[in-house]
Enzyme design. Structure first.
Site, PDB file in Angstrom:
ATOM      1  N   SER A  43      -0.162 -11.642  -4.116  1.00  0.00           N
ATOM      2  CA  SER A  43      -1.611 -11.630  -4.335  1.00  0.00           C
ATOM      3  C   SER A  43      -2.051 -12.112  -5.707  1.00  0.00           C
ATOM      4  O   SER A  43      -3.250 -12.218  -5.957  1.00  0.00           O
ATOM      5  CB  SER A  43      -2.174 -10.229  -4.085  1.00  0.00           C
ATOM      6  OG  SER A  43      -2.211  -9.968  -2.699  1.00  0.00           O
ATOM      7  N   LYS A  46      -4.476 -14.852  -5.586  1.00  0.00           N
ATOM      8  CA  LYS A  46      -5.912 -14.614  -5.473  1.00  0.00           C
ATOM      9  C   LYS A  46      -6.654 -15.019  -6.757  1.00  0.00           C
ATOM     10  O   LYS A  46      -7.871 -15.215  -6.723  1.00  0.00           O
ATOM     11  CB  LYS A  46      -6.193 -13.142  -5.143  1.00  0.00           C
ATOM     12  CG  LYS A  46      -5.805 -12.733  -3.723  1.00  0.00           C
ATOM     13  CD  LYS A  46      -6.161 -11.271  -3.459  1.00  0.00           C
ATOM     14  CE  LYS A  46      -5.976 -10.886  -1.993  1.00  0.00           C
ATOM     15  NZ  LYS A  46      -4.576 -10.662  -1.628  1.00  0.00           N
ATOM     16  N   SER A 101      -7.341  -5.891  -3.670  1.00  0.00           N
ATOM     17  CA  SER A 101      -6.576  -7.050  -3.209  1.00  0.00           C
ATOM     18  C   SER A 101      -6.775  -7.260  -1.716  1.00  0.00           C
ATOM     19  O   SER A 101      -5.834  -7.584  -0.976  1.00  0.00           O
ATOM     20  CB  SER A 101      -5.081  -6.862  -3.528  1.00  0.00           C
ATOM     21  OG  SER A 101      -4.430  -8.103  -3.649  1.00  0.00           O
TER      22      SER A 101
END
Length: 365
Positions: A43, A46, A101
């Protein structure tokens, strides 16, 4: 390794497959280990998603979630709790991305951006513009997928770009926030929609039972998947220096190990800054590099990506300006958001820059 007087030896208890310590202002890489290894990013990807999409939608824009918006989310994904047929603001969705997340929030924002396929294409284009040449995006949320890779070097480049954006800084440093729940009928038969609290999963920001909040921490993003292991990019300020540290996949299997190793590298970096010879530099985006001949992607290759490197005797670049303390956004609490110059001046956003690299001007955003 040659170290100047007073510079500590790099911590030996760092087991990550790849890591990097860089000065957020000058772009100098103070030390690195396998910084260009292409690994699954989880993640932390991101950050690229946010840096690509944040400028596109105002915070107040809304989206009523259709079932198709949530299609294709990977099994076992982290979720913030978005419900079909409920309406969310873009502000809500970004809180879901940064704090929890939430892959569900990523998919809704991707739907607003003409779909996952288009979003992935734009993320790859933006990575190329940033000269994040180790990065290839397959899923916008960082969920494990064949061929999806990044590197400690690239994630640090991406974080540095994102931190030029006020919203990016605020979201990545927000500790807790209220998130809209599901609409339901109360005892009187009236439709009501309550909210629930979400907390940032960045343990250097929030602390945990086995780790304290890191002094001066101001974001950025963590990740964890089966293939990637634990990944983390953090930014912190101390004594007028702002450092970025990225750690990927510690071999030591202990609770919060990625944060513990990041903290050790931060500690070393703040002691070593200005006393070590940089082993490389974070390159500018293509547009900035084109404006200054010689500032090209070749700057990546100054030993920052092969083996382990720490600075030798010498002096670093100009010191960064100090940053201000935390600010608080309505409906959420933040720590160390600021990146504003001490004395109450705003960050250099009016000029389109955060802690402007003295070697190249950042383009107005």
């Amino acid at each position: 390794m040659n170290l100047a007087s007073g510079v500590p030896v790099l911590p030996k208890d760092v087991t990550a497959r790849s890591w990097i310590i860089a000065d957020a202002e000058s772009g100098e890489v103070l030390a690195a280990h396998n910084a260009h290894w292409r690994l699954a990013p989880a993640s932390t990807l991101k950050m690229l998603f946010a840096d690509t999409l944040l400028p596109k939608f105002p915070k107040t824009a809304t989206r009523k979630v259709a079932p198709s918006d949530l299609a294709g989310i990977g099994s076992g994904s982290s979720m913030v709790g978005i419900k079909e047929n409920e309406t969310y603001t873009v502000h809500d969705l970004w809180l879901g991305v940064f704090l929890r997340s939430g892959n569900d929030a990523v998919h809704v924002l991707s739907a607003m951006n003409k779909g996952v396929k288009n979003t992935v294409q734009e993320m790859n284009q933006h990575a190329e513009e940033l000269q994040a040449l180790d990065t290839h995006v397959v899923t916008p949320d960082g969920y494990d997928a064949p061929g999806q890779v990044s590197s400690a070097y690239d994630l640090t480049l991406i974080a540095r770009s994102g931190l030029q954006k006020k919203d990016f800084r605020e979201y990545s440093s927000t500790v807790t926030a209220k998130f809209p729940g599901e609409t339901a009928k109360n005892k009187k038969g009236k439709s009501v929609r309550k909210s629930f609290e979400i907390q940032n999963t960045n343990r250097l920001l929030t602390g945990d039972y086995d780790i304290s909040q890191y002094p001066g921490i101001a974001g950025v993003k963590n990740g964890n998947t089966t293939n990637a292991g634990s990944t983390f990019t953090g930014v912190a300020e101390r004594g007028g220096k702002v450092l970025l540290v990225t750690v990927m996949n510690p071999e030591k299997d202990e609770h919060n190990e990625v944060y513990k190793e990041t903290a050790r590298l931060f500690d070393w970096g703040f002691k070593a800054a200005g006393k070590v010879e940089p082993v490389g530099e974070l390159v500018p985006p293509k547009g900035a590099a084109d404006a200054q001949p010689g500032a090209t992607a070749s700057g990546q290759a100054n030993d920052a990506g092969s083996g382990e490197a720490g600075g030798g005797a010498g002096t670093g670049g100009d010191s960064a300006k100090p940053v201000a303390s935390a600010t608080t956004e309505s409906g959420s609490s933040g720590i160390g958001i600021a990146f504003a110059i001490t004395g109450g001046l705003l960050a250099l956003l009016a000029g389109g820059a955060f802690l402007v690299n003295r070697r190249w001007p950042l383009r107005r955003r």
